[in-house]
Design an enzyme around this catalytic site. Structure first.
Site, PDB file in Angstrom:
ATOM      1  N   ARG A   1       0.829  -1.210   0.000  1.00 22.48           N
ATOM      2  CA  ARG A   1       0.000   0.000   0.000  1.00 22.48           C
ATOM      3  C   ARG A   1       0.858   1.254   0.000  1.00 22.48           C
ATOM      4  NH1 ARG A   1      -2.555  -2.572   4.329  1.00 22.48           N
ATOM      5  NH2 ARG A   1      -4.208  -3.927   3.582  1.00 22.48           N
TER       6      ARG A   1
ATOM      7  N   ASN B   1      -4.533 -19.025  12.624  1.00 22.74           N
ATOM      8  CA  ASN B   1      -4.038 -19.912  13.686  1.00 22.74           C
ATOM      9  C   ASN B   1      -5.058 -19.998  14.825  1.00 22.74           C
ATOM     10  OD1 ASN B   1      -2.314 -17.759  12.735  1.00 22.74           O
ATOM     11  ND2 ASN B   1      -0.574 -18.959  13.464  1.00 22.74           N
ATOM     12  N   CYS B   2      -5.631 -18.823  15.134  1.00 22.43           N
ATOM     13  CA  CYS B   2      -6.484 -18.727  16.317  1.00 22.43           C
ATOM     14  C   CYS B   2      -7.775 -19.530  16.155  1.00 22.43           C
ATOM     15  CB  CYS B   2      -6.808 -17.267  16.612  1.00 22.43           C
ATOM     16  SG  CYS B   2      -5.328 -16.227  16.591  1.00 22.43           S
TER      17      CYS B   2
ATOM     18  N   THR C   1      16.348  -4.880  13.847  1.00 24.60           N
ATOM     19  CA  THR C   1      17.218  -5.720  14.667  1.00 24.60           C
ATOM     20  C   THR C   1      18.559  -4.998  14.843  1.00 24.60           C
ATOM     21  OG1 THR C   1      18.217  -6.802  12.769  1.00 24.60           O
ATOM     22  CG2 THR C   1      16.179  -7.779  13.617  1.00 24.60           C
TER      23      THR C   1
ATOM     24  N   ALA D   1      12.482  -7.319  12.408  1.00 19.87           N
ATOM     25  CA  ALA D   1      11.874  -8.572  12.884  1.00 19.87           C
ATOM     26  C   ALA D   1      10.576  -8.234  13.607  1.00 19.87           C
ATOM     27  CB  ALA D   1      12.824  -9.333  13.794  1.00 19.87           C
TER      28      ALA D   1
ATOM     29  N   ASP E   1       5.933 -13.232  16.899  1.00 21.40           N
ATOM     30  CA  ASP E   1       6.267 -14.112  18.030  1.00 21.40           C
ATOM     31  C   ASP E   1       7.766 -14.335  18.182  1.00 21.40           C
ATOM     32  OD1 ASP E   1       3.564 -14.392  18.316  1.00 21.40           O
ATOM     33  OD2 ASP E   1       3.498 -16.543  17.927  1.00 21.40           O
TER      34      ASP E   1
ATOM     35  N   TYR F   1     -24.818   2.965  28.009  1.00 23.06           N
ATOM     36  CA  TYR F   1     -25.681   2.251  28.959  1.00 23.06           C
ATOM     37  C   TYR F   1     -27.127   2.215  28.523  1.00 23.06           C
ATOM     38  CZ  TYR F   1     -28.950   1.589  32.721  1.00 23.06           C
ATOM     39  OH  TYR F   1     -30.018   1.155  33.442  1.00 23.06           O
TER      40      TYR F   1
END
Ligand code: FAD
Length: 552
Positions: A21, A41-42, A272, A279, A282, A424
């Site tokens: 983009r 993955n989840c 890094t 990087a 995870d 509320y």
């Protein structure tokens, strides 16, 4: 600009699409070892349990879509084997043909994720011992489950472990969970996990805490898991959910700095120790947003945002990653547990804090369907700045933790929580939302007009030397269960029975959740007694002294 990205899922795919983009001209190559990119993955545990029925739905974006819509050079089934930093090249291997080749880069992003830990135990490589990271793992587990499984063992009661348990039980499989720590969901404070342990017990799940698997053995009808305690658990599949380890081999071999737990070290732009190599995800070490300490937090939200931040910086924007709060949520049967910011166990090591508990319902009590929740708030004693929050209950837990996640990121205090104006009507909340309630209780504590004591401190005092403990609930509630050594003076009788209370000793009052205790504290204070309210009342005491298996 030639940008190479290693890893094509959360962090890598986000970086690649953001990069496109920002630049139509860049040559962007996305390497992915597996056959899929950008998969969910989840969602994997929920396909195993049958709640997600279409496997294709887990493929959020296909390689073809990334090629056509984003003009990305996507190379699946291709592993990056090493990095030549001096020559600014990587060596890639086509896993189908075995062909190896070099690819040069101007900038490289590492997004290789983290691999499930497989402890080096005897039998760990037996066919029935699984881990779950990708669709191929999921397919293997599903194939085993579809053969017909009566009993399973899940090793590890973290987020993924408990998601697996829920889905195994959904398939009517008798399930045992083995966890090394003395609680489920180790990132949470222990008392907050009591309702989750109770929910597991109520569904017939055997929960073996403070135990560890020592070996896996093949029998005629499946496996046996041998525990350190000597106990042997028959199991057909065993699924390990004992944590993940950053995939740092490429980084380490290339001489990039990694932290003590293996996370690749990055600066706030996610560069890094080599500024041409970024990087994300995870695989990296992040700064804990609250404590400022280096940590590792393997979650999808941070990985996606980091991918975007890295791409921004590469293409000239001054984006910075602020650190990770560890906002996380998990459903375990009908219960939800969520947290954000620092836990009490982290703060115990890190800095001074205070805490309060409230036990509100998720919407107005009088409106049908109100579900109970417990909300724990941790804050700085000096300023009231919110440091962390955890909630467990049913509906509405998610939104309270999300609001508190924002409060933490914005540097808000408990005094700001008192003032928060939240949506509320009785179907959704209360005129005094649980967030406001937590703010009132915490702010009252700091201002001194609502002095409180933690139930652990009351119980820790040697007999006779602690506060005089008064249960201000009704006699019926008192009879049904109370804190040892408490005397019962219902709040409505308090004004007429003041003479029964000592004036030379602190008086700690408690009720069920803290509200009547607050009024009692104010009555006693104004009558000249040294009174404090036990934070969160008897309900908090029950979280600390649970009856697991005794239902809800
Ligand atoms: P990954 O998504 O793991 O992607 C890394 C990719 O890099 C992998 O596909 C790998 O094959 C590839 N790769 C590695 N090395 C190389 C190489 N040398 N060459 C080429 N390719 C390579 N997080 C949440 O926040 N909420 C949840 O509910 C949640 N549930 C989860 C459930 C499960 C079962 C699992 C496994 C994870 C879950 N997570 C959840 C965690 C979340 O999925 C991860 O935090 C996130 O995917 C990390 O993104 P990443 O890009 O760093 O790594």
């Amino acid at each position: 600009m030639k940008l190479l990205i290693v890893g094509g899922v959360a962090g890598g795919a986000s970086a690649a699409t953001r990069a496109r983009r920002l630049s139509e001209d860049a040559h962007i190559v996305l390497f992915e070892r597996g056959p899929d990119v950008s998969f969910a993955n989840c969602g994997l545990p929920y396909y195993l349990g049958g709640e997600i029925t279409e496997r294709d739905k887990l493929l959020v974006v296909t390689p073809e879509r990334l090629r056509t819509r984003y003009k990305l050079d996507v190379r699946v089934r291709t592993s990056v084997e090493d990095i030549n930093r001096a020559g600014k090249k990587v060596r890639a291997r086509d896993l189908v043909t075995g062909r190896e080749y070099e690819e040069s880069y101007d900038t490289l992003i590492l997004a290789p994720g983290a691999a499930p830990i497989r402890p080096p135990l005897p039998g760990i490589d037996l066919p029935g011992v699984f881990t779950l990271r990708n669709l191929q793992d999921m397919d293997r587990i599903k194939a085993r489950l579809d053969q017909g499984v009566r009993q399973a063992v899940v090793v590890g009661a973290g987020f993924i472990g408990l998601e697996l348990v829920e889905n195994l039980v959904r398939r009517v499989i008798t399930t045992t969970v083995v966890e090394l720590q003395d609680q489920v969901l180790p990132p949470f404070d222990k008392e907050m996990t009591t309702p989750i342990a109770q929910a597991l017990a109520a569904k017939g799940v055997s929960l073996l805490l403070s135990q560890s698997a020592e070996a896996f053995e093949q029998g005629s009808d499946g496996l046996t898991v041998r525990l350190k305690s000597g106990q042997r658990l028959p199991s057909q599949p065993v699924v390990l959910g004992v944590g993940v380890r950053p995939e740092n081999r490429l980084a380490v071999e290339a001489g990039l700095e990694v932290g003590p737990r293996g996370g690749i070290r990055v600066n706030q732009h996610l560069q890094t120790s080599d500024p041409d190599i970024y990087a994300v995800g995870d695989a990296i070490e992040v700064r804990d947003f609250v404590t400022g300490e280096p940590t590792q937090v393997p979650l999808a939200g941070p990985a996606n945002r980091q991918g975007r931040t890295a791409a921004d910086h590469i293409f000239g924007l001054d984006s910075r990653y602020r650190g990770t709060q560890g906002t996380a949520i998990v459903r375990v049967f009908e219960r939800t547990a969520a947290m954000t910011g620092a836990s009490e166990k982290v703060l115990l090591r890190a800095r001074p804090y205070r805490k309060v508990y409230v036990h509100p319902t998720h919407h107005a009590n009088y409106y049908p369907g109100a579900e109970a929740m417990t909300l724990k708030l941790l804050f700085e004693p000096e300023t009231g700045r919110v440091l962390g929050a955890q909630a467990v209950g049913g509906a509405g837990v998610d939104k309270r933790i999300d609001v508190l996640a924002v409060a933490i990121q914005a540097g808000m205090t408990v005094f700001d929580l008192e003032e928060m104006e939240l949506a509320y009507s009785p179907q959704y909340g209360s005129a005094k939302d649980p967030i406001n309630m937590a703010g009132f209780v915490a702010a009252g504590l700091l201002r001194g007009d609502h002095p409180q004591v933690d139930v652990e401190d009351v119980l820790a005092a040697p007999a006779g030397s602690g506060p005089f403990l008064v249960d201000v609930r009704t006699p019926q509630e008192f009879e049904a269960g109370h804190i040892p050594e408490a005397v019962n003076v219902p709040v409505d009788d308090l004004r007429s029975r003041l003479v029964e209370l000592p004036r030379d000793r602190e008086v700690a009052v408690y009720c069920q959740v803290g509200q009547r205790g607050y009024l009692a504290t104010r009555i006693l204070q104004q009558a000249g007694l040294d009174a404090v309210n036990v934070s969160g009342g008897y309900k908090t005491y029950q979280l600390l002294h649970p009856k697991i298996g005794g239902g809800r």
